[in-house]
Enzyme design. Structure first.
Site, PDB file in Angstrom:
ATOM      1  N   ASP A 101       0.837  -1.201   0.000  1.00  0.00           N
ATOM      2  CA  ASP A 101       0.000   0.000   0.000  1.00  0.00           C
ATOM      3  C   ASP A 101       0.877   1.260   0.000  1.00  0.00           C
ATOM      4  O   ASP A 101       2.040   1.223   0.424  1.00  0.00           O
ATOM      5  CB  ASP A 101      -0.915   0.026   1.234  1.00  0.00           C
TER       6      ASP A 101
HETATM    7  N1  URA Z   1      -1.307  -6.051   3.635  1.00  0.00           N
HETATM    8  C1  URA Z   1      -1.792  -4.795   3.709  1.00  0.00           C
HETATM    9  O1  URA Z   1      -2.846  -4.566   4.287  1.00  0.00           O
HETATM   10  N2  URA Z   1      -1.080  -3.809   3.137  1.00  0.00           N
HETATM   11  C2  URA Z   1       0.084  -3.995   2.502  1.00  0.00           C
HETATM   12  O2  URA Z   1       0.680  -3.049   2.006  1.00  0.00           O
HETATM   13  C3  URA Z   1       0.579  -5.305   2.433  1.00  0.00           C
HETATM   14  C4  URA Z   1      -0.136  -6.324   3.001  1.00  0.00           C
END
Ligand code: URA
Length: 242
Positions: A101
């Site tokens: 993310d």
């Molecule tokens: N899980 C998440 O919620 N965000 C990420 O960036 C990676 C795994």
């Protein structure tokens, strides 16, 4: 992974039958070692020499990158934000292997090799990814056990390999939890903790398989060695043997 004689024939060097002859006669070298076994499997990261000629050039690239916060995991962004690819000056068409993310930090691979990407991302290969999450509120033993017994995300049951409370801070009402998953669903770690009503305030991915961020600062990258790429492929080979 494909059979060595097919890889040689696919390169256009000679026919499959001729390739088999070269192999049997000890004229084929894979990654510096003579291979005489016809069934030997190779992948796109292997360097193959036939009768003194390199027939597969090593033009694939593999990087491990320490993604900072506030960077998009994509090759371009329609809002003009900086992407992971902007950190690289390679002339190859690199792209990230999966997603972190925008606000997540930590390890991500970049490559131009689709086969490698599929191998890393496929849940059947069970490649563990270690995350450290800072949560709002202090997670209870009951909630940890609930997560361990499996959380349904997008209709798919995710059973983490490990969930462990590392520390808790009563003053700020937050805690740090280590979680190891091998699935790779979008936002899975945030969704897992949201399922027991804890928001993730910060998230960092510390490792993918046996590769971690040792020696890298945020925003830095290094090449994966051919040996590391091959060792990562061992996760899929192990599965095939079972
Ligand atoms: N899980 C998440 O919620 N965000 C990420 O960036 C990676 C795994």
């Amino acid at each position: 992974m494909i059979r060595l004689q097919k890889a040689i024939a696919d390169s256009g060097f000679c026919s499959r039958r001729k390739a088999e002859e070269y192999i049997i006669n000890g004229k084929v070298i894979v990654n510096g070692e003579i291979v005489t076994e016809l069934g030997t499997k190779v992948n796109s990261s292997d360097e193959i020499m036939v009768d003194g000629n390199v027939i597969t050039k090593q033009d694939k690239e593999y990087y491990v990158f320490y993604k900072p916060r506030g960077i998009i995991c994509s090759t371009n962004d329609d809002k003009g934000r900086k992407t992971v690819v902007d950190f690289f000056d390679s002339n190859k068409r690199l792209y990230p292997v999966g997603r972190l993310d925008y606000d997540t930090t930590g390890i991500i691979f970049l490559t131009n090799d689709g086969e490698f990407t599929n191998m890393i991302l496929h849940p059947k290969n069970n490649i563990p990814k270690v995350y450290i999450a800072k949560l709002e509120g202090i997670i209870s033993g009951y909630e940890i056990n609930k997560i361990k017994s499996g959380v349904i995300i997008d209709g798919y049951k995710i059973i983490p390999d490990r969930v462990k409370l590392k520390s808790a801070d009563k003053k700020s009402n937050t805690c740090i939890v280590e979680i190891i998953v091998h699935d790779g669903k979008n936002h899975e770690v945030k969704k897992i903790f949201e399922s027991v009503r804890h928001n993730v305030i910060k998230l960092k991915r510390e490792s993918i398989g046996f590769i971690d961020l040792t020696g890298l600062k945020s925003g830095e990258y290094r090449k994966l060695t051919i040996k590391e790429v091959k060792q990562l492929y061992a996760y899929s080979n192990d599965k095939k043997r079972k």
